[in-house]
Motif scaffolding. Structure first.
Motif, mmCIF file in Angstrom:
data_model
loop_
_atom_site.group_PDB
_atom_site.id
_atom_site.type_symbol
_atom_site.label_atom_id
_atom_site.label_comp_id
_atom_site.label_asym_id
_atom_site.label_seq_id
_atom_site.Cartn_x
_atom_site.Cartn_y
_atom_site.Cartn_z
ATOM 1 N N GLN A 93 0.823 -1.215 0.000
ATOM 2 C CA GLN A 93 0.000 0.000 0.000
ATOM 3 C C GLN A 93 0.853 1.260 0.000
ATOM 4 N N GLU A 94 1.979 1.168 0.750
ATOM 5 C CA GLU A 94 2.784 2.379 0.909
ATOM 6 C C GLU A 94 3.804 2.579 -0.196
ATOM 7 N N ASN A 95 4.212 1.475 -0.817
ATOM 8 C CA ASN A 95 5.227 1.595 -1.875
ATOM 9 C C ASN A 95 4.759 0.992 -3.191
ATOM 10 N N THR A 96 3.570 1.425 -3.614
ATOM 11 C CA THR A 96 2.962 0.868 -4.819
ATOM 12 C C THR A 96 3.918 0.859 -6.014
ATOM 13 N N LEU A 97 4.699 1.924 -6.131
ATOM 14 C CA LEU A 97 5.578 2.046 -7.303
ATOM 15 C C LEU A 97 6.669 0.977 -7.350
ATOM 16 N N THR A 98 7.138 0.557 -6.175
ATOM 17 C CA THR A 98 8.168 -0.482 -6.115
ATOM 18 C C THR A 98 7.656 -1.778 -6.737
ATOM 19 N N TYR A 99 6.374 -2.021 -6.568
ATOM 20 C CA TYR A 99 5.798 -3.284 -7.003
ATOM 21 C C TYR A 99 5.260 -3.219 -8.426
ATOM 22 N N LYS A 100 5.019 -2.020 -8.891
ATOM 23 C CA LYS A 100 4.399 -1.826 -10.200
ATOM 24 C C LYS A 100 5.186 -2.527 -11.307
ATOM 25 N N GLY A 101 4.500 -3.367 -12.074
ATOM 26 C CA GLY A 101 5.150 -4.054 -13.177
ATOM 27 C C GLY A 101 5.836 -5.349 -12.773
ATOM 28 N N HIS A 102 5.871 -5.659 -11.459
ATOM 29 C CA HIS A 102 6.580 -6.862 -11.013
ATOM 30 C C HIS A 102 5.651 -7.864 -10.315
ATOM 31 N N LEU A 103 4.349 -7.699 -10.506
ATOM 32 C CA LEU A 103 3.387 -8.583 -9.847
ATOM 33 C C LEU A 103 2.773 -9.549 -10.863
ATOM 34 N N PHE A 104 2.747 -10.820 -10.479
ATOM 35 C CA PHE A 104 2.260 -11.840 -11.406
ATOM 36 C C PHE A 104 1.233 -12.743 -10.740
ATOM 37 N N CYS A 105 0.460 -13.430 -11.603
ATOM 38 C CA CYS A 105 -0.530 -14.408 -11.137
ATOM 39 C C CYS A 105 0.179 -15.526 -10.364
ATOM 40 N N THR A 106 -0.500 -16.037 -9.322
ATOM 41 C CA THR A 106 0.118 -17.068 -8.474
ATOM 42 C C THR A 106 0.013 -18.481 -9.069
ATOM 43 N N THR A 107 -0.825 -18.663 -10.084
ATOM 44 C CA THR A 107 -0.966 -19.991 -10.697
ATOM 45 C C THR A 107 0.340 -20.390 -11.398
#
Ligand SMILES: [Zn+2]
Length: 289
Positions: free
Chosen positions: A27-41
């Motif tokens: 929540q606090e560092n949305t930009l750090t995660y942006k573009g690096h999140l993937f589906c867990t399947t």
């Protein structure tokens, strides 16, 4: 309706971890995660966007251009033609920030001019072009491919000195959109007539010569620009106090029903009377208005 996604795999620079949508750091560092999140399947790899919500639980949304594996539990059918697969969509992302800013300023300046002033300016520009007679400034469709890599002002400057022109952003008054604009990025201009918002979406209705266009701010917008959450009521406040407030906005054009819609993706890409929403909110905070 797709199942809501509450966990994602964060993958970046060799680091891999599972993360929940209620994670504080997320929540606090949305930009750090942006573009690096993937589906867990396993093997799915569909990219996800974190959608922050205040009143309800936050969640992950599937990246607009990614599909889940067909046997992934998060798989869903995309609504046909919501945003056609047009290469110009990709171009939109790559038009530099400085160029977009310039285009927004220019559109606002022109919205304040009379038809006569505009015609005079057009004539001056035509004359200037004629006297230049620069063959490189015309045609060469293919060279836009080179320009697609431009991402910031510095690279754009570099490109300019090499004689390339960046992809062009077309401006349209709200009454001038046509079928040909659908699925493409455009800068739209009109008077604000109405505004509707929830914590995670907003719609600004604009008008020009009795044509109505809906400018949409959806989850992707708030994922890209979370600092805009909860600020849209300032636009309502401002339009109630002022007449003929001009909205200029850059987004992709679609037409799901009778009216055109322009979908905005970034907080830097629209202006209320040539102010960003952040500026407008700050001026209210300072009691400028
Ligand atoms: Zn998946």
């Amino acid at each position: 309706m797709a199942i809501s996604i509450t966990s994602a795999i964060y993958k970046h620079e060799g680091k891999i971890k599972e993360i929940q949508s209620n994670n504080k750091d997320l929540q606090e560092n949305t930009l750090t995660y942006k573009g690096h999140l993937f589906c867990t399947t396993p093997n799915c790899n569909a990219r996800l966007v974190y959608v922050h919500r205040t009143a309800k639980a936050s969640y992950f949304r599937t990246w607009q251009k990614d599909d889940h594996l067909h046997n992934c539990i998060f798989m869903f059918e995309r609504v046909e033609n919501r945003l056609g697969k047009n290469t110009e969509n990709t171009l939109n992302v790559e038009i530099s920030r400085s160029r977009k800013k310039e285009a927004l300023n220019d559109a606002y300046r022109k919205s304040q001019m009379t038809e006569q002033d505009l015609e005079e300016e057009r004539k001056r520009n035509r004359d200037r072009k004629k006297s230049k007679k620069n063959p490189k400034s015309k045609g060469k469709e293919n060279s836009t491919a080179v320009n697609m890599v431009m991402k910031d002002g510095i690279q754009e400057e570099e490109a300019k000195t090499r004689g390339h022109r960046g992809p062009h952003l077309l401006k349209r008054n709200a009454n001038a959109l046509t079928e040909k604009d659908i699925g493409k990025p455009r800068l739209v201009i009109g008077f604000i007539k109405d505004i509707e918002y929830t914590e995670a979406t907003a719609t600004i209705t604009i008008e020009k010569n009795n044509s109505t266009v809906y400018v949409k701010f959806e989850e992707v917008f708030f994922a890209n620009s979370p600092e805009h959450l909860g600020l849209f009521h300032f636009i309502e406040k401002y339009m109630k106090k002022n007449e003929n407030v001009i909205l200029t906005a850059i987004g992709d054009v679609r037409k799901p029903k009778d009216n055109y819609e322009v979908v905005v993706y970034d907080g830097e890409e629209f202006r209320i009377e040539n102010m960003t929403l952040i500026t407008l909110a700050a001026r209210y905070a300072r009691k400028d208005f």
